[in-house]
Design a protein around this motif. Structure first.
Motif, PDB file in Angstrom:
ATOM      1  N   CYS A 307       1.271  -1.150   0.030  1.00  0.00           N
ATOM      2  CA  CYS A 307      -0.111  -0.509   0.009  1.00  0.00           C
ATOM      3  C   CYS A 307       0.596   1.258  -0.143  1.00  0.00           C
ATOM      4  O   CYS A 307       1.146   2.589  -0.122  1.00  0.00           O
ATOM      5  CB  CYS A 307      -1.204   0.369   1.346  1.00  0.00           C
ATOM      6  SG  CYS A 307      -1.903  -1.063   0.926  1.00  0.00           S
ATOM      7  N   GLU A 308       2.325   1.021   0.606  1.00  0.00           N
ATOM      8  CA  GLU A 308       2.946   2.205   0.780  1.00  0.00           C
ATOM      9  C   GLU A 308       3.520   2.552   0.172  1.00  0.00           C
ATOM     10  O   GLU A 308       3.967   3.583  -1.112  1.00  0.00           O
ATOM     11  CB  GLU A 308       4.113   2.108   2.229  1.00  0.00           C
ATOM     12  CG  GLU A 308       2.905   2.019   2.843  1.00  0.00           C
ATOM     13  CD  GLU A 308       4.403   1.943   4.316  1.00  0.00           C
ATOM     14  OE1 GLU A 308       5.503   1.437   4.333  1.00  0.00           O
ATOM     15  OE2 GLU A 308       4.020   1.798   6.024  1.00  0.00           O
ATOM     16  N   LEU A 312      -0.694   5.052  -1.215  1.00  0.00           N
ATOM     17  CA  LEU A 312      -1.575   4.887  -0.939  1.00  0.00           C
ATOM     18  C   LEU A 312      -2.224   5.463   0.872  1.00  0.00           C
ATOM     19  O   LEU A 312      -2.894   5.723   1.781  1.00  0.00           O
ATOM     20  CB  LEU A 312      -3.004   4.059  -1.117  1.00  0.00           C
ATOM     21  CG  LEU A 312      -2.838   2.855  -2.435  1.00  0.00           C
ATOM     22  CD1 LEU A 312      -3.916   1.441  -1.900  1.00  0.00           C
ATOM     23  CD2 LEU A 312      -3.545   4.117  -3.124  1.00  0.00           C
ATOM     24  N   VAL A 313      -0.303   5.211   1.615  1.00  0.00           N
ATOM     25  CA  VAL A 313      -0.924   5.597   2.952  1.00  0.00           C
ATOM     26  C   VAL A 313       0.365   6.804   3.073  1.00  0.00           C
ATOM     27  O   VAL A 313       0.923   7.463   2.780  1.00  0.00           O
ATOM     28  CB  VAL A 313      -0.158   4.667   3.691  1.00  0.00           C
ATOM     29  CG1 VAL A 313       0.428   4.734   4.713  1.00  0.00           C
ATOM     30  CG2 VAL A 313      -0.176   2.851   3.818  1.00  0.00           C
ATOM     31  N   GLU A 314      -0.482   7.616   4.242  1.00  0.00           N
ATOM     32  CA  GLU A 314      -0.079   9.435   4.529  1.00  0.00           C
ATOM     33  C   GLU A 314       0.318   8.610   6.212  1.00  0.00           C
ATOM     34  O   GLU A 314      -0.575   8.110   6.718  1.00  0.00           O
ATOM     35  CB  GLU A 314      -0.530  10.186   4.708  1.00  0.00           C
ATOM     36  CG  GLU A 314      -2.747   9.880   4.740  1.00  0.00           C
ATOM     37  CD  GLU A 314      -3.283  11.240   4.086  1.00  0.00           C
ATOM     38  OE1 GLU A 314      -3.351  12.205   4.047  1.00  0.00           O
ATOM     39  OE2 GLU A 314      -3.635  10.647   3.584  1.00  0.00           O
ATOM     40  N   TRP A 458      -6.312  -8.308   0.550  1.00  0.00           N
ATOM     41  CA  TRP A 458      -5.310  -8.667  -0.736  1.00  0.00           C
ATOM     42  C   TRP A 458      -5.529 -10.411  -0.480  1.00  0.00           C
ATOM     43  O   TRP A 458      -5.367 -10.624  -2.229  1.00  0.00           O
ATOM     44  CB  TRP A 458      -4.240  -7.953   0.323  1.00  0.00           C
ATOM     45  CG  TRP A 458      -3.151  -8.199  -0.423  1.00  0.00           C
ATOM     46  CD1 TRP A 458      -2.465  -7.641  -1.694  1.00  0.00           C
ATOM     47  CD2 TRP A 458      -2.088  -9.364  -0.793  1.00  0.00           C
ATOM     48  NE1 TRP A 458      -1.127  -8.707  -2.683  1.00  0.00           N
ATOM     49  CE2 TRP A 458      -1.493  -9.454  -1.681  1.00  0.00           C
ATOM     50  CE3 TRP A 458      -1.925 -10.716  -0.094  1.00  0.00           C
ATOM     51  CZ2 TRP A 458      -0.019 -10.740  -1.433  1.00  0.00           C
ATOM     52  CZ3 TRP A 458      -1.216 -11.566   0.595  1.00  0.00           C
ATOM     53  CH2 TRP A 458      -0.494 -11.570  -0.788  1.00  0.00           C
ATOM     54  N   TYR A 459      -5.662 -10.723  -0.055  1.00  0.00           N
ATOM     55  CA  TYR A 459      -5.368 -12.135   0.140  1.00  0.00           C
ATOM     56  C   TYR A 459      -6.416 -12.875  -0.387  1.00  0.00           C
ATOM     57  O   TYR A 459      -6.181 -13.851  -1.463  1.00  0.00           O
ATOM     58  CB  TYR A 459      -5.141 -12.878   1.996  1.00  0.00           C
ATOM     59  CG  TYR A 459      -5.277 -14.727   2.068  1.00  0.00           C
ATOM     60  CD1 TYR A 459      -3.838 -15.384   1.380  1.00  0.00           C
ATOM     61  CD2 TYR A 459      -6.410 -15.120   1.994  1.00  0.00           C
ATOM     62  CE1 TYR A 459      -4.297 -16.137   1.797  1.00  0.00           C
ATOM     63  CE2 TYR A 459      -6.700 -16.574   2.261  1.00  0.00           C
ATOM     64  CZ  TYR A 459      -5.096 -17.440   2.266  1.00  0.00           C
ATOM     65  OH  TYR A 459      -5.376 -18.565   1.499  1.00  0.00           O
ATOM     66  N   GLN A 489      -9.407  -1.211  -4.576  1.00  0.00           N
ATOM     67  CA  GLN A 489      -9.855  -0.915  -6.360  1.00  0.00           C
ATOM     68  C   GLN A 489      -8.786   0.357  -6.553  1.00  0.00           C
ATOM     69  O   GLN A 489      -7.916   0.175  -7.281  1.00  0.00           O
ATOM     70  CB  GLN A 489     -10.899   0.061  -6.481  1.00  0.00           C
ATOM     71  CG  GLN A 489     -12.685  -1.253  -6.623  1.00  0.00           C
ATOM     72  CD  GLN A 489     -13.839   0.333  -6.618  1.00  0.00           C
ATOM     73  OE1 GLN A 489     -13.940   1.049  -6.517  1.00  0.00           O
ATOM     74  NE2 GLN A 489     -14.419  -0.649  -6.499  1.00  0.00           N
ATOM     75  N   ASP A 490      -8.570   1.119  -5.460  1.00  0.00           N
ATOM     76  CA  ASP A 490      -7.366   1.921  -6.213  1.00  0.00           C
ATOM     77  C   ASP A 490      -6.087   1.670  -5.536  1.00  0.00           C
ATOM     78  O   ASP A 490      -5.005   1.687  -6.188  1.00  0.00           O
ATOM     79  CB  ASP A 490      -7.484   3.123  -4.837  1.00  0.00           C
ATOM     80  CG  ASP A 490      -8.473   4.332  -4.486  1.00  0.00           C
ATOM     81  OD1 ASP A 490      -8.912   4.081  -5.953  1.00  0.00           O
ATOM     82  OD2 ASP A 490      -9.044   4.823  -3.680  1.00  0.00           O
ATOM     83  N   ALA A 491      -5.921   0.787  -4.945  1.00  0.00           N
ATOM     84  CA  ALA A 491      -4.773  -0.426  -5.012  1.00  0.00           C
ATOM     85  C   ALA A 491      -4.119  -1.529  -6.413  1.00  0.00           C
ATOM     86  O   ALA A 491      -2.760  -1.949  -6.251  1.00  0.00           O
ATOM     87  CB  ALA A 491      -4.155  -1.506  -3.731  1.00  0.00           C
TER      88      ALA A 491
END
Length: 738
Positions: A307-308, A312-314, A458-459, A489-491
């Motif tokens: 994700c990072e 996507l991660v902040e 994810w899995y 979806q964004d990932a």
């Protein structure tokens, strides 16, 4: 006597198979009548209007109110035809007439198609086609719709370890099981997943209590018969004893680090819970594969790194969050967008409420905030002025609505502040898809409920490679799962090269209520245990069954004294009565739940559930028993001896029943899409009503000894088979006697 107006005997009405010249061959018959009608009208549309070939609309075929079926495509075609490169300007009636003129009647499926001025096409089905289809149905059995097979995961039930399964788990378990049965019936590969709560801080508390109460638990495991009592005792100590609380935190750290003793304690507690859960699942006849929160713990660091890497991660106040945004032009904001912008950028939804200084100044000037010393006061929904430092996000609704008005028209100072925050670029504002973010790592470094579900999605999409994942939880978790799905979806986890995107569904449901219309609770006001609720339903069913048997026995004896009967009354044994009562009681609970629109709340009332009136399981089971009893009365023990008999639907009521039977595949296909089980219960109720119209017509619809006996017995068999299949999809067993 209302005879079917188009009825002619089987031989004169049936089509001869062109391949084998066999009169009774059913190779050309499709038991999915709705799909067959749709195919017929699709061909007619293409024949009448070849220009729509590359943009063929979805077929709109529905059971008609004034006819057996209805085609509703003409109105949409009017607009589509008028917008083509070479426009065709026609009225809905003209389009409907053109479709009807192009229709192929040779199969005998459609007897008559009548266009209306509004553009609807009323469809009358040929009785000969229905007769042949019912004949095929009794020989080959109920068939599922023809659908592309998929790998589908259904996440349902999901109780918490060390806690009792309560009424809230009823709906998830029943609805989830029904969805699984439905998809399995259609040939999909279904993964039945029980995402139990078997990880988290509560286990430190439980392990600490276990070590305190049974220091030698490794050598002499304690007999913890009531895990709920054990949990309450641990929780009380946790809340009241600071030293115990500190020890609990140490124990959970040791557990998460893989300490062997703590893992053994954790497994012991989980095993006790599983045994209690299994009792409930066995009673409900529900199968699940456990894959709880602990399963995903080892993959969380890997998933968060992915994700990072995707950006996507902040970071926010020491926590790691994931947000979703959509860019829109400032001049094209929807009604809800301004409120969401204010909440997200100006009130810090990622943590404690903190108002942006620019918004604070503007709000004060405009009168919907006011300063009092160093404090800023805002109005809550109750119109009370409260220090904004003391409110929660949910208390800011009124303030948000007033603040949102400053973006309509756009306030220049607010726009400038959003530009400084990089929320506006190139005239477009990044609008948060949700008012709150996902918190994937807490400020103390720990993981959350959000984190586990991110790892799980994810899995499921990347490792299991499912085509579809369905999450069955209460409506209160809908927002959470919408956020999880959007993150996936964004990932890019739902996109697949050369295949359709993975479909993610949240199946939300309402609350089970008590007689007061509030959440179902015990008399003492505590949450009701699911086991007690099921027991209540079964006991009420037993009482009804026992009372009815006593009434029948008394009536039987009275008729025998009068000399009107010679046979002995066949009384149910206590074991048989209990078995029937459990089947009916549990079936009544399931049916009552599933017949509701799942998004609605409903009142649990065991008396109404077991009623013979209306759309209840008793109504279904009585109809099934009646269907099966007619063959016994006719002295036919094996229906295979008459399965090749001709089907002749002489009465209008018989034709209606036949058409209703052939609607089953379409109902199943629709339910696989919208996952609303009440589609099936509504259909079964209509099927029973159609059957009862025949059964209750004692003057004209005679079976035993009638020349049409075998035809009508086979119609009953088709009805019984469809009823049994439909009830099975709801997780409900049938009985041969009641």
């Amino acid at each position: 006597m209302k005879v079917c107006s188009e009825f002619v005997p089987w031989e004169k009405n049936a089509n001869v198979c062109k391949n084998c010249m066999n009169l009774k061959c059913d190779s050309t018959i499709n038991l999915d009548m709705e799909r067959e009608v749709a195919n017929l009208f699709r061909k007619a549309i293409l024949k009448a209007y070849p220009a729509v070939k590359d943009a063929m609309p979805a077929m709109l075929i529905t059971p008609g109110k004034a006819s057996e079926y209805q085609c509703n495509n003409a109105m949409g075609l009017v607009k589509q035809l008028s917008q083509m490169p070479t426009p065709i300007k026609e009225s809905p009636e003209a389009v409907a007439q053109a479709i009807t003129a192009a229709l192929d009647y040779s199969s005998g499926l459609v007897k008559e198609a009548t266009p209306t001025k509004q553009g609807f096409i009323n469809i009358s089905i040929g009785v000969g086609y229905v007769q042949r289809a019912i004949s095929k149905l009794v020989r080959s059995g109920v068939s599922p719709p023809a659908v592309e097979k998929q790998k589908i995961l259904v996440d349902f039930s999901s109780p918490n370890i060390a806690k009792v399964m309560h009424v809230g788990h009823l709906r998830s378990t029943i609805i989830g099981d029904s969805i699984c049965r439905l998809l399995e019936f259609c040939g999909h590969e279904v993964l039945r997943v029980n995402h139990v709560g078997d990880w988290g801080t509560q286990f430190g508390m439980l392990i600490a209590h276990l070590k305190s109460e049974s220091p030698d638990f490794m050598e002499s495991p304690p007999d913890i018969k009531n895990l709920v009592t054990f949990y309450k005792a641990a929780k009380q100590r946790f809340d009241e004893d600071a030293e115990f609380k500190a020890q609990s935190h140490k124990e959970v750290v040791a557990l998460q680090s893989g300490n062997e003793v703590n893992l053994a304690a954790w497994k012991m507690i989980c095993d006790i819970s599983r045994k209690e859960f299994s009792t409930i699942y066995d009673k409900l006849n529900v199968d699940l594969e456990e894959c709880g929160e602990s399963f995903y713990n080892p993959i969380i660091p890997k998933v968060l790194k992915l994700c990072e890497d995707k950006g996507l991660v902040e970071l926010n106040e020491g926590a790691k969050i994931i947000s979703a945004t959509d860019k829109k032009e400032l001049t094209k904001l929807s009604k809800t967008d301004p409120e969401r912008i204010i909440a997200y950028y100006m009130l810090n939804p990622k943590g404690k409420v903190k108002i942006n200084p620019v918004l604070a100044e503007l709000a004060t000037k405009m009168g919907f905030a006011k300063k009092e010393g160093d404090s800023l006061l805002i109005q809550t929904a109750a119109s009370k002025w409260v220090d904004i430092a003391e409110v929660k996000h949910e208390d800011c609704d009124k303030f948000l609505k007033m603040g949102a008005k400053m973006l309509k028209p756009l306030h220049p100072e607010l726009i400038k502040e959003l530009e400084n925050m990089k929320a506006i670029e190139d005239g477009k504002v990044a609008i948060p898809a949700f008012n709150i973010p996902l918190i994937v790592t807490k400020s103390d470094g720990g993981y959350s409920y959000d984190t586990t579900d991110v790892a799980a999605v994810w899995y499921r999409t990347q490792d299991l490679k499912v085509d579809r994942a369905i999450y069955v939880t209460d409506l209160g978790q809908e927002l959470h799962f919408m956020m999880i799905f959007r993150m996936a979806q964004d990932a890019g986890w739902t996109q697949r090269e050369g295949k359709a995107d993975v479909r993610l569904d949240h199946v939300g449901f309402g609350v089970v209520c008590g007689p007061d219309g509030k959440k179902y609770k015990t008399r003492s006001g505590t949450t009701a245990a699911l086991a007690d609720l099921l027991e209540e339903g079964c006991e009420h069913s037993y009482k009804i069954s026992y009372d009815r048997q006593e009434e029948k026995k008394a009536r039987f004896e009275e008729l025998k004294k009068k000399g009107e009967l010679r046979d002995e009354y066949k009384e149910f044994s206590e074991a048989e009565l209990r078995e029937i009562a459990d089947t009916v009681g549990l079936g009544a609970i399931k049916y009552c739940d599933l017949r509701q629109n799942r998004t609605s709340d409903y009142v649990f009332n065991s008396e109404k559930m077991c009623s013979l009136e209306g759309n209840t399981v008793m109504c279904m089971l009585y109809a099934y028993v009646r269907c099966k009893s007619l063959a016994r009365k006719a002295g036919i023990e094996d229906l295979d001896t008459i399965r090749d008999s001709e089907i002749n639907l002489v009465l209008e009521s018989e034709k209606k029943l036949g058409i209703c039977l052939l609607r089953f595949p379409a109902v199943i296909e629709r339910t696989c899409d919208n996952l609303l089980a009440h589609n099936i219960t509504d259909y079964l109720y209509q099927l029973v009503q159609r059957f009862n119209e025949c059964y209750n017509d004692t003057e004209n619809w005679k079976v035993v000894g009638d020349p049409l006996q075998n035809s009508r017995l086979l119609l009953c068999e088709a009805t019984a088979t469809t009823l049994k299949t439909g009830l099975h999809l709801l997780g409900i067993k049938t009985v041969d006697r009641i």
